[in-house]
Design a protein around this motif. Structure first.
Motif, short mmCIF file in Angstrom:
data_model
loop_
_atom_site.label_atom_id
_atom_site.label_comp_id
_atom_site.label_asym_id
_atom_site.label_seq_id
_atom_site.Cartn_x
_atom_site.Cartn_y
_atom_site.Cartn_z
N SER A 86 0.95 -1.25 -0.10
CA SER A 86 -0.32 -0.05 -0.20
C SER A 86 1.03 1.29 -0.02
O SER A 86 0.59 2.18 -0.51
CB SER A 86 -1.04 0.03 1.25
N LEU A 100 -6.26 1.35 -6.14
CA LEU A 100 -6.73 0.00 -5.43
C LEU A 100 -6.73 -1.05 -6.38
O LEU A 100 -6.09 -2.19 -5.82
CB LEU A 100 -8.34 0.20 -5.09
N MET A 104 -4.49 -4.24 -4.90
CA MET A 104 -4.95 -5.48 -4.98
C MET A 104 -4.12 -6.47 -5.73
O MET A 104 -3.90 -7.63 -5.24
CB MET A 104 -6.21 -5.46 -5.74
N ARG A 105 -3.43 -6.04 -6.70
CA ARG A 105 -2.65 -6.85 -7.42
C ARG A 105 -1.39 -7.36 -6.68
O ARG A 105 -1.13 -8.49 -6.49
CB ARG A 105 -2.32 -6.09 -8.79
N TYR A 107 -1.26 -7.15 -3.40
CA TYR A 107 -1.81 -8.23 -2.20
C TYR A 107 -1.80 -9.64 -2.66
O TYR A 107 -1.42 -10.57 -2.19
CB TYR A 107 -3.01 -7.58 -1.93
N ALA A 108 -2.54 -9.46 -4.03
CA ALA A 108 -2.67 -11.26 -4.46
C ALA A 108 -1.60 -11.63 -4.57
O ALA A 108 -1.09 -13.04 -4.51
CB ALA A 108 -3.76 -11.12 -5.33
N PHE A 146 -6.86 0.17 3.54
CA PHE A 146 -7.48 -0.32 2.29
C PHE A 146 -8.92 0.92 2.55
O PHE A 146 -9.65 1.12 1.74
CB PHE A 146 -8.13 -1.68 2.50
N VAL A 171 -12.82 -7.38 0.06
CA VAL A 171 -11.71 -7.23 -0.59
C VAL A 171 -10.48 -8.15 -0.21
O VAL A 171 -9.95 -9.20 -0.65
CB VAL A 171 -11.18 -5.92 -0.87
N ALA A 172 -10.10 -7.60 1.14
CA ALA A 172 -8.97 -8.48 1.59
C ALA A 172 -9.21 -10.08 1.92
O ALA A 172 -8.28 -10.76 1.94
CB ALA A 172 -8.59 -7.78 3.04
N LEU A 175 -9.15 -11.94 -1.55
CA LEU A 175 -7.77 -12.06 -2.09
C LEU A 175 -6.88 -12.77 -0.95
O LEU A 175 -6.28 -13.37 -1.70
CB LEU A 175 -7.11 -10.64 -2.20
N ILE A 198 -9.68 -10.02 -9.25
CA ILE A 198 -9.72 -8.47 -9.16
C ILE A 198 -10.88 -7.97 -10.06
O ILE A 198 -11.74 -7.17 -9.71
CB ILE A 198 -8.52 -7.59 -9.68
#
Length: 218
Positions: A86, A100, A104-105, A107-108, A146, A171-172, A175, A198
């Motif tokens: 982040s 975001l 997300m990318r 994070y995954a 987030f 979302v969290a 993922l 995503i």
């Protein structure tokens, strides 16, 4: 001009020795994380980790005190990687929507790696209450980032109105669950899985009715 040290000396400079020790310590932690992910924390012994590294058990104690410290460090590193994802993106230009997507990318991707996967598959539950508090504080920090990003997106109009808390959890959670079933030997790469997840999170499954609302089942 010579500084008085023999260039052929077998003794490394202090900084070199420290760097080498840290690299070996990270290797111990990474190997342990992989073992925890594959066979579980309670089913993995220090002997198992030593065998994977092809070293003796006493060698492990040179880098860590015990198995609990290993797990704490593995989860801490994984959480800090997620937190840093982040930091690398937030506030660096572009809409909150764009930021975001990038977060997300990342994070995954991280939850399919050894330390990130350990956060999800093992977590902090086997640890002492003090250790759990420390790690949960890191988790709360990630959640707050987030939420702030989603709140900013709602205000600027790049994200649909929603409850930022529920959205961040969703979302969290979605993922993070990738770490539970992802296999590097599977038919899809981590990047492919991230892209599809995503897309579903941002665009949904239903086409919606004329008003844009999802139609209830018949």
């Amino acid at each position: 001009m010579q500084d008085g040290r023999d260039s052929e000396s077998p003794w490394k400079a202090s900084s070199d020795r420290q760097t080498e020790r840290e690299a070996k310590r990270v290797a111990v932690l990474r190997t342990a994380a992989r073992a925890f992910n594959e066979t579980g924390y309670h089913n993995t012994s220090l002997d198992d980790i030593a065998r994977r590294l092809n070293v003796t058990k006493p060698t492990i104690y040179y880098y860590v005190r015990n198995k609990e410290e290993i797990l704490f460090e593995c989860v801490r590193i994984g959480l800090e990687m997620l937190d840093e994802a982040s930091n690398d993106v937030n506030g660096h230009g572009g809409s909150a929507y764009d930021e975001l997507i990038v977060v997300m990318r990342k994070y995954a991707e991280i939850v399919t790696m050894d330390f990130g996967m350990c956060v999800i598959r093992v977590g902090e539950e086997p640890l002492t209450e003090e250790s759990r508090r420390t790690l949960r504080s890191l988790k709360r920090g990630i959640d707050r980032k987030f939420r702030r990003l989603i709140e900013r997106g709602i205000k600027e109009g790049s994200l649909a109105p929603c409850d930022p808390k529920i959205a961040a959890f969703t979302v969290a959670g979605a993922l993070s669950w990738i770490a539970r079933w992802y296999s590097p030997n599977g038919g899809l790469s981590a990047q492919d899985i991230a892209a599809q997840c995503i897309d579903l999170l941002m665009n949904g499954l239903g086409k919606g009715g004329p008003s844009g609302e999802v139609r209830p089942p018949a």
